[in-house]
Design an enzyme around this catalytic site. Structure first.
Site, PDB file in Angstrom:
ATOM      1  N   LEU A 278       0.820  -1.164  -0.127  1.00  0.00           N
ATOM      2  CA  LEU A 278      -0.244  -0.005  -0.087  1.00  0.00           C
ATOM      3  C   LEU A 278       0.834   1.447  -0.028  1.00  0.00           C
ATOM      4  O   LEU A 278       0.384   2.247  -0.138  1.00  0.00           O
ATOM      5  CB  LEU A 278      -0.771  -0.054   1.486  1.00  0.00           C
ATOM      6  CG  LEU A 278      -1.854  -0.866   1.136  1.00  0.00           C
ATOM      7  CD1 LEU A 278      -2.707  -1.073   2.600  1.00  0.00           C
ATOM      8  CD2 LEU A 278      -2.949  -0.727   0.195  1.00  0.00           C
ATOM      9  N   ARG A 279       2.249   1.214  -0.041  1.00  0.00           N
ATOM     10  CA  ARG A 279       3.147   2.277  -0.003  1.00  0.00           C
ATOM     11  C   ARG A 279       2.706   3.118  -1.077  1.00  0.00           C
ATOM     12  O   ARG A 279       2.898   4.490  -1.078  1.00  0.00           O
ATOM     13  CB  ARG A 279       4.502   2.015   0.172  1.00  0.00           C
ATOM     14  CG  ARG A 279       5.238   3.204   0.301  1.00  0.00           C
ATOM     15  CD  ARG A 279       6.713   2.817   0.605  1.00  0.00           C
ATOM     16  NE  ARG A 279       7.097   2.460   1.928  1.00  0.00           N
ATOM     17  CZ  ARG A 279       7.433   1.207   2.491  1.00  0.00           C
ATOM     18  NH1 ARG A 279       7.705   0.286   1.455  1.00  0.00           N
ATOM     19  NH2 ARG A 279       7.473   0.764   3.577  1.00  0.00           N
ATOM     20  N   ALA A 280       2.532   2.422  -2.122  1.00  0.00           N
ATOM     21  CA  ALA A 280       2.311   3.311  -3.642  1.00  0.00           C
ATOM     22  C   ALA A 280       1.126   4.285  -3.484  1.00  0.00           C
ATOM     23  O   ALA A 280       1.133   5.337  -3.961  1.00  0.00           O
ATOM     24  CB  ALA A 280       2.198   2.345  -4.685  1.00  0.00           C
TER      25      ALA A 280
END
Length: 693
Positions: A278-280
């Site tokens: 989910l960092r993107a």
């Protein structure tokens, strides 16, 4: 003091300038990684950014740059009290701290202050570069060459915003929140995927391909070298305008709204692009908010999301670390087209001094629409006092598409797309193999790579510099398991062995430690090697689809070399000669491309392949005498052209060698084993190369 090159004077490089400005507005984005060939002004632009950053308030006398308004309660220099005047802070420029690839671990995180420990008998901590970079910029030039142990330190600090020091009897933790900026030349290899993922934005740059902008680059560079002060004054107004705009955008940032519709759009784009984790999503959202603040808008628009995705996503979909970078840019464009805005974005909610550099293009004047005292119609650059000083460039590749240049130097199709109906240019060659005559065959495809057996260089190296740290062969090193202690060699202490130092003083009956008692820790770790592949590509290797199996094995070894941080090289032999298809390099993905292109056919000049390997290793020893080599010869041992390969074996005396025996079938001649004995090498059957433990 010579003023730095002005940020506003750098023309072109629209993506890079915008990415740096956005991270200055919102450091939570996570920093910028700049990819580009040498001489493309990467270091120049990064160093110029420091002059635009707002001043920061710091606690008087604090070595860790604590904010007077909210000092770190765990600061090693704390607790911080008000001074006599009722305040406790001063203002200074944001720090730009450069982390060289040759830095030691204690220089990065800090260590025991030996001078005070020996002279005063106290345990004192000396801060490192992470402490100096707190609330500033940490710049790593050639970040892809950074040793693994330093990469681990950066990953920890970037993830937690704190640095933890547990060494030499010191236990300290302090705040370490900084804007991480790295530059790299893809020709020298890729950094670890975990480190790339920590950079919020990744921008590719290349030199301009037209004469006019290149001439403007040289013109401005010469003007800067002639009179740096006058050159800085010429662009001072534009730099001041950008600096003021950063301050304004920072003030607007907390109030920018991210509508649910745009947040849903970000999620759909990331899902369609198949990013990991989910960092993107978080980085795209933060970048879109920063873009809106930069343009003075109170609400994030579709255009902000699209531009943020172009900067934050291209480096996040690589499923295999050996995939060529930039391979999925077209897929991203398709996804963004599906999310194309159907209306123009609303007018900006704040002042806009002119056109801005943007990921889809921008002005070529680099001045952000303001007036300046000189020409502003072409890209420019300042002299780079780092290793990559050179001309500025437009965004992305030569065609402005943002696509990374092909590692082979061209823009042709991927090697795996070459099919049986598309032979290489030299396919007219035809040599006899035994009684038959075979033309070069179409390129065989490699199968799914597997985990190979660990191949190592025997013995233990006598200590390697940090740039040779790796995971293959045992070596005395600055990092690893402590095995014993010794007196410092040449009077230079690299790592204190505290128990033995104290024990030496106790054995003398002394009450204080002196310089004669100091003992250095001897550590055994693992080093990276040069793995040189010598691959038989003759006609005999095409039998029974053997080449497909061989390519799978070599691909597995290439992947293993990447994970162990080795340099790799590749030599093939067929017909009447041997060819170095890959000079020793850290760019493992280029080795994968060369392997995919490999075709078979012709006689088997095994002696030529061994002789070429000896020449290559001799040249590498002259360039880097400390790096040990591992020679991997992939062959069935046959030789149908040239002298007996056993006559060439003395040229490789002392080289750690592994012969991968590719012979198959019910009747085997054992020629590969004979070659292994002549080379004093291990012989591993191709079928036994896979690690089944």
């Amino acid at each position: 003091m010579t003023p730095p090159y002005s940020f506003s004077a750098v023309v072109g490089l629209a993506d890079l300038r915008l990415a740096l400005l956005l991270t200055a507005v919102s450091p939570a984005i996570g920093g910028v990684l700049v990819r580009g060939e040498k001489g493309t002004a990467k270091s120049t632009v990064v160093r110029a950014l420091a002059a635009l950053l707002p001043e920061v308030a710091v606690v008087n006398g604090c070595r860790f740059a604590c904010d007077p308004a909210a000092p770190d309660p765990e600061c090693p220099d704390g607790p911080h009290a008000l001074d006599a005047s009722g305040g406790r802070g001063t203002r200074r420029r944001s720090a730009l701290v450069e982390l060289p690839v040759s830095a030691t671990e204690d220089r990065v995180v800090g260590t025991l202050d030996l001078q005070r420990a020996l002279a005063e008998g106290v345990k004192a901590y000396e801060p490192g570069l992470l402490a100096a970079a707190h609330r500033g910029v940490l710049y790593v030039d050639e970040v892809n060459l950074l040793p693994d142990h330093l990469v681990d330190l950066l990953l920890d600090a970037a993830a937690m915003g704190r640095a933890h020091v547990e060494r030499d009897g010191v236990s300290v933790k302090h705040a370490a929140r900084f804007l991480l900026v790295g530059t790299m030349n893809p020709e020298e290899g890729e950094p670890r995927p975990q480190l790339v993922d920590r950079f919020g934005l990744v921008v590719g740059v290349s030199a301009p391909q037209e004469a006019a902008p290149r001439a403007e680059v040289v013109r401005r560079r010469l003007a800067y070298e002639t009179d740096p002060a006058a050159f800085a004054a010429r662009f001072a107004e534009d730099d001041a305008r950008l600096a003021a705009r950063i301050v304004t955008a920072r003030a607007l940032l907390p109030g920018v709204a991210l509508p649910d519709g745009e947040l849903d759009r970000i999620a759909r784009i990331c899902l369609a692009y198949r990013v990991d984790g989910l960092r993107a999503d978080i980085v795209v959202a933060r970048t879109a908010v920063a873009l809106a603040a930069w343009h003075g808008r109170p609400t994030v628009t579709r255009t902000d999301v699209r531009d943020a995705a172009r900067l934050a996503l291209p480096h996040r979909r690589r499923r295999d670390p050996l995939d060529p970078p930039g391979a999925d840019l077209e897929r991203l464009e398709e996804i963004l087209e599906q999310e194309a805005p159907d209306e123009e974005p609303p007018a900006g909610g704040g002042p806009d001094t002119g056109p801005d550099p943007g990921p889809s293009g921008g002005p070529a004047d680099g001045s952000d629409g303001g007036s300046d005292g000189g020409p502003s119609d072409g890209p420019t650059d300042g002299p780079d006092d780092g290793p990559d000083g050179g001309p500025g460039a437009g965004p992305g590749g030569p065609d402005g598409s943002g696509r990374d240049p092909d590692p082979r130097g061209g823009a042709g199709p991927a090697a795996d797309s070459v099919g049986p109906g598309h032979p290489p240019a030299d396919s007219g060659e035809s040599e006899g193999t035994g009684d038959a005559v075979r033309a070069p065959s179409a390129a065989a495809f490699a199968g799914v790579p597997y985990r190979p057996r660990l191949l190592t260089v025997a013995g233990r190296a006598n200590g390697q510099p940090g740039s040779h740290a790796g995971r293959r062969s045992p070596a005395l090193s600055r990092h690893g398991r402590v095995v014993r202690s010794r007196r410092p060699l040449g009077g230079k202490l690299t790592s204190l062995h505290l128990p033995d130092t104290v024990r030496a003083a106790a054995l003398r009956g002394a009450r204080a430690v002196t310089a004669d008692d100091v003992r250095e820790a001897v550590k055994v770790g693992r080093e990276a090697n040069l793995v040189l592949f010598v691959v038989d590509a003759s006609g005999s290797m095409a039998a029974r689809q053997r080449m497909s199996v061989v390519k799978t094995a070599v691909l597995s070894l290439l992947r293993d070399a990447y994970q162990r941080r080795d340099k790799v090289g590749m030599i093939t032999f067929r017909g009447r000669q041997a060819t170095t298809v890959l000079e020793p390099t850290a760019s493992h993905e280029v080795g994968v491309l060369r392997l995919a292109e490999l075709r078979t056919g012709g006689r088997t000049p095994l002696a030529a392949g061994l002789r070429q390997a000896a020449r290559t290793l001799h040249g590498e020893r002259r360039r880097d005498a400390r790096r040990r080599a591992l020679l991997v010869v992939v062959t069935d041992g046959r030789s149908t052209d040239g002298p007996d390969p056993l006559t060439v074996a003395p040229l490789l005396a002392g080289v750690a060698t592994v012969v991968v025996d590719c012979e198959s079938g019910p009747i085997r001649l054992g020629l590969a084993q004979r070659l292994a004995r002549a080379l004093d090498a291990s012989c591993v059957p191709l079928a036994a190369l896979q690690d089944r433990s």
